[in-house]
Design an enzyme around this catalytic site. Structure first.
Site, mmCIF file in Angstrom:
data_model
loop_
_atom_site.group_PDB
_atom_site.id
_atom_site.type_symbol
_atom_site.label_atom_id
_atom_site.label_comp_id
_atom_site.label_asym_id
_atom_site.label_seq_id
_atom_site.Cartn_x
_atom_site.Cartn_y
_atom_site.Cartn_z
ATOM 1 N N THR A 78 37.691 -73.222 -11.518
ATOM 2 C CA THR A 78 38.797 -72.656 -10.760
ATOM 3 C C THR A 78 40.096 -72.977 -11.486
ATOM 4 O OG1 THR A 78 39.865 -72.590 -8.560
ATOM 5 C CG2 THR A 78 39.001 -74.718 -9.302
ATOM 6 N N CYS A 79 41.161 -72.273 -11.129
ATOM 7 C CA CYS A 79 42.482 -72.529 -11.726
ATOM 8 C C CYS A 79 43.518 -71.940 -10.788
ATOM 9 C CB CYS A 79 42.571 -71.947 -13.134
ATOM 10 S SG CYS A 79 42.367 -70.155 -13.218
#
Length: 287
Positions: A242-243
């Site tokens: 994720t980011c």
């Protein structure tokens, strides 16, 4: 099983590898440059000024789901295939993707190719390394002919918010966040208005830059493995990346693929989605 060091047309190739094949009729080079708004750069204008000979430009927003309010969400299969056909990318092509930052947004387009069952590689070090080595660039646009692409969707490579919420609650996988450590801890405000600060409970922090060398190339397998281990990631378990908006998370997926990790996926909504919903729990600090 770990992929051997060196060039791999399914993950990462060197500038030497690309230069040796630049005139191949089966090669397709794609410029997938994209920058954060504060970078002050126009990727399409940069492409028009100078790009690797034969390269086609692909705007990430043009291969995203325009119906979603979230940024850069994966497009419907038909949209991706249509865009690739229009720039002459199809079955039987060797695809190499680069960006103007070194190794940044190119990984996102690489991940989209994987999502739709296509093989592609990222150019290690991207355009900066290519130019620094004195290799050719041009402003000339390539001649393009439509090319058919046969899709083979791989939906297991993407996770949605419902799946990630369940996985986080039950601890079923390692969730690894590619954002800067200050954003992960909640010490820095999110660049997108209205988002809470923090991270998904149980996630590990591994800023994507820790996977790269100073020259923008990706670290060797030993360095990649060490970075994941230092972040507390158990590479024997499934991994979800994720980011902020699903772009730099793909760099983690690229690194995992280089390590031969067989079970990793990307949370497409990432913090742009999770941080927006008050009913989703968040954590702050280092853990």
């Amino acid at each position: 099983m770990t992929i051997p060091e060196g060039d791999d047309p399914a993950t990462l190739v060197s500038t030497d590898w690309l230069a040796a094949r630049l005139t191949s009729p089966d090669l397709r080079v794609l410029d997938a440059s994209w920058y954060l708004p504060d970078a002050g750069r126009d990727p399409l204008a940069d492409y028009g000024d100078a790009h690797i000979p034969g390269a086609r430009f692909v705007a990430l927003d043009e291969v995203s789901d325009g119906r979603s309010a979230l940024p850069h969400m994966a497009p419907p299969l038909e949209k991706f295939m249509s865009r690739m056909r229009r720039i002459g990318v199809g079955d039987g092509h060797m695809v190499v993707i680069y960006d103007g930052a070194g190794l940044f947004s190119a990984a996102r387009l690489w991940w989209l190719f994987r999502l739709f069952g296509q093989r592609a590689a990222v150019l290690d070090g991207g355009l900066p390394k290519w130019v620094a080595e004195g290799r050719p660039v041009t402003a000339d646009l390539p001649q393009i002919r439509d090319r058919h692409m046969t899709p083979a969707p791989q939906p297991h490579l993407m996770r949605d918010v419902t799946e990630v919420a369940q996985i986080a609650k039950l601890g079923q996988a390692e969730i690894v966040d590619a954002r800067a450590a200050a954003r992960f801890r909640g010490d820095a405000a999110e660049p997108r208005p209205g988002l809470r600060a923090g991270h998904i409970p149980g996630a590990r922090s591994l800023p994507f830059g820790q996977l790269l060398n100073k020259d923008g190339t990706m670290k060797p397998a030993s360095g990649l493995r060490a970075a994941f281990q230092t972040a507390g990631v158990d590479l024997d378990r499934p991994v979800i990346t994720t980011c902020g908006s699903g772009v730099t998370a793909a760099i983690l997926n690229l690194a995992l693929a280089r390590l031969g990790h067989a079970d990793h996926a990307l949370y497409d909504g990432s913090w742009a989605e999770w941080g927006m919903y008050p009913d989703l729990k968040i954590a702050t600090g280092d853990a």
